[in-house]
Design a protein around this motif. Structure first.
Motif, PDB file in Angstrom:
ATOM      1  N   ILE B 122     -25.593  66.489 -70.933  1.00 57.14           N
ATOM      2  CA  ILE B 122     -26.577  67.202 -71.760  1.00 57.14           C
ATOM      3  C   ILE B 122     -27.949  66.609 -71.437  1.00 57.14           C
ATOM      4  CG2 ILE B 122     -27.335  67.706 -74.106  1.00 57.14           C
ATOM      5  CD1 ILE B 122     -24.454  67.360 -75.013  1.00 57.14           C
ATOM      6  N   PRO B 123     -28.902  67.449 -71.063  1.00 57.32           N
ATOM      7  CA  PRO B 123     -30.223  66.900 -70.748  1.00 57.32           C
ATOM      8  C   PRO B 123     -30.774  66.092 -71.922  1.00 57.32           C
ATOM      9  CG  PRO B 123     -30.093  69.191 -70.067  1.00 57.32           C
ATOM     10  CD  PRO B 123     -28.826  68.891 -70.810  1.00 57.32           C
ATOM     11  N   ILE B 125     -33.628  65.596 -73.177  1.00 60.20           N
ATOM     12  CA  ILE B 125     -34.582  66.221 -74.079  1.00 60.20           C
ATOM     13  C   ILE B 125     -33.848  67.062 -75.126  1.00 60.20           C
ATOM     14  CG2 ILE B 125     -35.453  68.524 -73.478  1.00 60.20           C
ATOM     15  CD1 ILE B 125     -38.041  67.139 -72.676  1.00 60.20           C
ATOM     16  N   ILE B 126     -32.715  67.639 -74.739  1.00 55.31           N
ATOM     17  CA  ILE B 126     -31.954  68.467 -75.680  1.00 55.31           C
ATOM     18  C   ILE B 126     -31.212  67.595 -76.678  1.00 55.31           C
ATOM     19  CG2 ILE B 126     -30.059  70.136 -75.847  1.00 55.31           C
ATOM     20  CD1 ILE B 126     -31.145  71.444 -73.395  1.00 55.31           C
ATOM     21  N   LEU B 127     -30.686  66.467 -76.204  1.00 59.19           N
ATOM     22  CA  LEU B 127     -30.125  65.505 -77.150  1.00 59.19           C
ATOM     23  C   LEU B 127     -31.178  65.161 -78.190  1.00 59.19           C
ATOM     24  CD1 LEU B 127     -28.193  62.891 -74.978  1.00 59.19           C
ATOM     25  CD2 LEU B 127     -27.236  64.478 -76.640  1.00 59.19           C
ATOM     26  N   ILE B 129     -33.958  66.874 -79.184  1.00 56.63           N
ATOM     27  CA  ILE B 129     -34.330  67.893 -80.168  1.00 56.63           C
ATOM     28  C   ILE B 129     -33.176  68.221 -81.104  1.00 56.63           C
ATOM     29  CG2 ILE B 129     -36.226  68.949 -78.856  1.00 56.63           C
ATOM     30  CD1 ILE B 129     -34.307  71.177 -78.066  1.00 56.63           C
ATOM     31  N   ASN B 230     -37.171  60.586 -72.021  1.00 55.32           N
ATOM     32  CA  ASN B 230     -36.991  61.964 -72.484  1.00 55.32           C
ATOM     33  C   ASN B 230     -36.550  62.058 -73.946  1.00 55.32           C
ATOM     34  OD1 ASN B 230     -37.758  62.964 -70.082  1.00 55.32           O
ATOM     35  ND2 ASN B 230     -35.722  63.524 -69.360  1.00 55.32           N
ATOM     36  N   LEU B 233     -39.131  60.583 -76.393  1.00 60.74           N
ATOM     37  CA  LEU B 233     -40.325  61.397 -76.572  1.00 60.74           C
ATOM     38  C   LEU B 233     -40.174  62.360 -77.745  1.00 60.74           C
ATOM     39  CD1 LEU B 233     -43.081  62.254 -75.290  1.00 60.74           C
ATOM     40  CD2 LEU B 233     -41.796  63.987 -74.039  1.00 60.74           C
ATOM     41  N   MET B 234     -38.964  62.913 -77.927  1.00 63.26           N
ATOM     42  CA  MET B 234     -38.764  63.902 -78.970  1.00 63.26           C
ATOM     43  C   MET B 234     -38.588  63.265 -80.343  1.00 63.26           C
ATOM     44  SD  MET B 234     -39.178  66.247 -77.107  1.00 63.26           S
ATOM     45  CE  MET B 234     -38.854  67.939 -77.289  1.00 63.26           C
TER      46      MET B 234
END
Lengths: 283, 283, 369
Positions: B122-123, B125-127, B129, B230, B233-234
């Protein structure tokens, strides 16, 4: 302590971890992606966010661009890494083998930020390459090599290189020299031995390397932001801006889901096509 | 192809040249970043203005070195705190998971194993968000029902730790599991035959055997957390870990103090990696 | 070692030398193999036999000397064009291909069409007794089947010489015994020249027409199995081929070709043939089956006769033997124990008469081998 109780105790951490941090968040994100805000604290459920994605050319174009560029970066990484991995696994001997392998690992121990920063210093208008070109008389003025797709590709390939080299070296090392010799002994040449013996043997390494590199490229945010051009958006940048800048979590969640679907599909397709499984590839 | 197959010298030499070129490509950005940490200029760019230690130890504007930059020192501290927390959590859960998957049989074990691998594909950034969305949902729910604001579930260090933990645990599990699978279980049985209880046998025989994997996965977890960008950052709040702090400065265009930080990071992680290699070699 | 002047030998090595840095792995080796024969190179591990074989296959160039196949030098022919094929030590069957694809690999390299390939594959599978296995995967085969497929993969290429690099080493004992017989039969069926290297004298003796015994990079002796066994040319051959009692001894007297020797343990024996031995030091070898047990005739016929005491009986069916100590000396002997009526009741501690002919004791100058 009964076996049943101890089993549950041992399972508790993994269930909490996967349940609370992976499964429930993704389900929740899916629900959020299905709703649209119509007023303060008022939502309507439907496919409006997904409809917005499919009707707005900018979103679609960025999505396709991200996918294609990631595939390209993966292919490029594979082509560049394979000869090096083969050299380390099969040609280098004794100490050299370990030393070269360690050299491949070094960039991994350094933050992606530092690697990207290095390329910025090299490529930008006031950067090292530009200065060297002017000094050598090959350019009249400062040359901007940053902020374009080529620079971004250099960064993406660089960042992912290790994740291709390591699995390739591991699988190639397990190739018995005598198989290559037998290939020659039976009349093969460099090309046919590569195509029929080395390449089929390396498939598991190629698949796991490619999956990881593709994931890393698709989900990369830093490299496209810092090295890519202003008008060459990456899909992760759109997710970031929906979440953090526009505060439109609903659309952002839909974007996130689409990216997840794309990456899952490509990973699944790669596994199917090569006859591998996730367990074998990663575990 | 392999040293025992005769090859024309021209092919052998161009192959070596290619590999050399590859390693130059790997080294170039890192060397560049390091060299400019010592440039006596306000910009990390040519021309070379002479050697200086100011970007490390300078204490006056404009050449304030990193050891006098409050925000950077604080960011390093923040990153280290997060990394230690992530390291402890993921090694602990990873150890439980390793025992669960190696020792226990239960229904849907295969499914749980695949689920356990998922965070790796799972990318990041998606983890990030999905955890952001879910934690907000929970925090909002608590606030609406109980009127109590759960600070912990708002963007901040706690979420950063959880976000990084969510995928680093998979890596820790795989590292520990790999070693546990090679463990000869008759050693544990021998210990129990000599009068140890099951838990004592695990503590005195199995855990010492696993120690290199535990140390190794802790170091890897620490480094991965320290360098993560990544996911962080979120989820980040007002306390910026080092990667976020560096990212902000890179966007603005920074003095060579950023190079000094980068060099420090490289030295730090190489040292840690070296310690790990030495520890594992001794066993 | 005579060959007809018309047909050149299938394989001829002339004065081959191979150096690795300062060490000489192969030291002036020459031999030839006539068409259709089974030739073995027998030697302990590290004696240079693998290096020699890899030079013949083309994976290493010799430092000096020449290799000829059917009378033509192949030194500048790369391995993929040499008319020799090799069965590797661990067989090197391609795990990513089926049995038929493995066998068809070399045929495809020759540019043969599909139907022709299939024909040859079917024929060779029949020939090795594994018809209908073409679609199997390699990991579905047993050890003996893999062995035969590896040979078939080479034999479809119709090589002038087939090289075999200890292919039986990985098999268990029973299967190895069986494969020895089978290999010999396959060689006869294909009527191809086999060059076989091994450290196992049993394999070499059973299968080979001729055997070269190799030690420390040199050929000690080339001959048939019986020649090596009964008339070893050097001490090394005598010690390496077959079991022997082995003593270091000093020459006491000389008479004609023969004389008497006295071993370090105090045993004095007459010997039919004594070599020139500077310093009078020799190594003497005596086969266990050359020792006769019990009273086997009057004295004065030149036999060596002693009274001995049985230390241990090692029962092993047809290979049973006795460990004896000759009375009045410290000399220990291993003697074959025939499982015929007379000696079935021998027990440890029994006294027994032993004797052997003076011609059975073979002596070599003590070169410190």
């Amino acid at each position: 302590m009964s076996a049943r109780l101890s089993l549950w105790l041992l399972m508790l951490p993994v269930l909490l971890w996967l349940g609370l941090l992976i499964i429930l968040p993704h389900i929740d994100m899916f629900f959020v992606s299905l709703r649209t805000r119509v007023g303060v604290g008022e939502y309507e459920y439907g496919l409006a966010n997904y409809a917005a994605f499919f009707t707005e050319p900018l979103y679609l174009r960025t999505f396709a661009r991200t996918a294609i560029m990631s595939v390209l970066a993966t292919a490029l990484t594979l082509v560049i890494a394979f000869p090096v991995a083969y050299f380390i696994a099969k040609v280098a001997r004794g100490r050299w083998q370990g030393v070269l392998f360690l050299f491949c690992l070094v960039p991994f121990w350094v933050s992606e930020l530092v690697r990207t920063f290095g390329w910025m210093i090299l490529l930008r208008e006031t950067g090292v390459f530009s200065s060297v070109l002017q000094w050598a008389g090959l350019a009249d003025g400062p040359v901007e090599m940053l902020y374009n797709d080529a620079a971004m590709m250099v960064g993406l390939v660089y960042t992912s290189m290790l994740f291709m080299v390591v699995p390739l070296v591991t699988t190639l090392q397990s190739l018995d020299d005598s198989l290559v010799e037998a290939g020659y002994d039976l009349g093969g040449n460099g090309f046919t031995v590569f195509r029929e013996i080395i390449l089929p043997h390396a498939v598991p390494g190629i698949v796991s390397g490619s999956i990881v590199v593709f994931m890393l490229s698709l989900g990369n945010y830093l490299t496209p932001t810092m090295l890519g051009g202003k008008d060459s958006l990456w899909f992760t940048e759109m997710i970031y801006s929906q979440f953090i800048v526009r505060f439109n979590w609903e659309l952002g969640a839909a974007f996130g889901f689409l990216l997840l679907a794309l990456s899952s599909f490509i990973v699944w397709a790669a596994l199917k096509l090569s006859g591998q499984t996730l367990e074998k590839t990663l575990g | 192809m392999i040293p025992t197959i005769p090859q024309p010298a021209a092919i052998r030499w161009s192959y070596r040249a290619y590999v050399t070129l590859f390693f130059l490509y790997l080294a170039l950005p890192l060397v560049t970043v390091s060299v400019f940490a010592f440039n006596d200029s306000l910009f990390p760019a040519l021309p070379w203005e002479g050697f200086t230690w100011d970007w490390f130890f300078g204490d006056e504007r404009p050449k304030r070195g990193l050891f006098h930059e409050r925000s950077i020192l604080r960011a390093i501290g923040t990153s280290a705190t997060v990394a230690v927390a992530v390291g402890l959590l993921s090694v602990g859960v990873g150890l439980c998971n390793a025992f669960l998957f190696d020792r226990r049989e239960f229904r849907l074990k295969g499914l749980l194993y695949v689920l356990m691998l998922l965070p790796l594909v799972i990318p990041g950034i998606i983890l990030g968000i999905s955890i952001l969305v879910f934690s907000s949902t929970v925090a909002n729910g608590v606030e609406d029902r109980l009127g109590y604001d759960l600070e912990l579930l708002r963007p901040g260090l706690a979420l950063v730790v959880l976000g990084q933990f969510s995928f680093i645990t998979t890596i820790a599990t795989l590292v520990i599991l790999a070693r546990l699978r090679h463990f000869d279980r008759s050693l544990e049985e021998a210990a129990m035959g000599l009068g140890a209880g099951r838990l004592t046998a695990i503590r005195t025989v199995t855990l010492p055997y696993l120690a290199p994997a535990l140390v190794g996965s802790a170091v890897v977890a620490f480094l991965m957390s320290f360098e993560n960008f990544n996911t962080t950052l979120m989820l980040v709040g007002s306390d910026a870990p080092l990667t976020i702090e560096m990212f902000d400065r890179m966007k603005e265009g920074s003095t060579p103090v950023l190079n000094a930080v980068s060099l420090l990071l490289m030295v730090g992680s190489s040292a840690l990696a070296l310690v790990m290699i030495l520890v594992q070699r001794r066993r | 070692m005579t060959e007809s002047p018309v047909t050149p030998p299938d394989l001829e090595c002339r004065d081959i030398v191979r150096d690795f840095g300062d060490t000489r792995a192969v030291d002036h080796v020459s031999f030839d193999v006539p068409p259709g024969s089974f030739f073995s190179i027998l030697g302990p591990s590290g004696c240079g036999k693998t290096t020699l074989m890899r030079m013949i296959a083309g994976f290493q160039p010799p430092s000096a000397g020449d290799i000829l196949i059917k009378g033509r030098s192949v030194l500048d022919v790369p391995p993929n064009r040499r008319p020799v094929n090799m069965v590797f030590q661990h067989l090197a069957l391609f795990p990513m291909m089926s049995v038929a694809e493995n066998i068809g690999y070399g045929l495809r390299r020759q540019g043969l069409g599909r139907s022709e390939r299939d024909e040859k594959i079917t024929a060779v599978l029949d020939r090795i007794g594994l018809p209908g296995t073409g679609d199997r995967r390699i990991d579905q085969l047993s050890g003996g089947q893999k062995q035969r497929i590896a040979i078939a993969r080479c034999m479809v290429m119709e090589p002038d010489v087939l090289l075999l690099d200890e292919p039986l080493g990985a098999l268990d004992l029973k299967l190895r015994e069986h494969m020895k017989v089978e290999l010999k039969a396959l060689q006869a069926a294909f009527d191809t020249t086999f060059v076989y290297i091994t450290h196992d004298q049993g394999e070499a003796l059973v299968m080979s027409d001729r055997i070269a015994v190799m030690n420390a990079g040199r050929f000690e002796q080339i001959g048939t199995g019986p020649e090596l066994y009964h008339a070893p040319a050097t001490g090394f051959v005598a010690g390496f081929v077959g079991d022997s009692n082995r003593w270091t001894a000093t020459v006491e007297t000389r008479a004609g070709d023969g004389g008497t020797i006295r071993t370090a343990e105090g045993l004095t024996c007459s010997v039919a043939s004594l070599p020139d031995a500077p310093g009078g030091q020799v190594t003497a070898f005596l086969r266990p089956e050359s020792i006769s047990l019990g009273d086997t005739g009057a004295s004065g016929d030149g036999r060596n006769r002693f009274d001995a005491t049985v230390d241990t009986v090692y029962f092993n069916g047809a290979n049973s033997h006795l460990r004896l100590t000759v009375d009045g000396t410290a000399a220990q002997l291993d003697a074959a124990l025939p499982q015929t009526g007379a000696f079935q009741s021998v027990r440890a501690g029994d006294r027994i008469a032993v004797s052997w002919g003076a011609d059975k004791l073979v002596c070599f100058p003590d070169a410190g081998n």
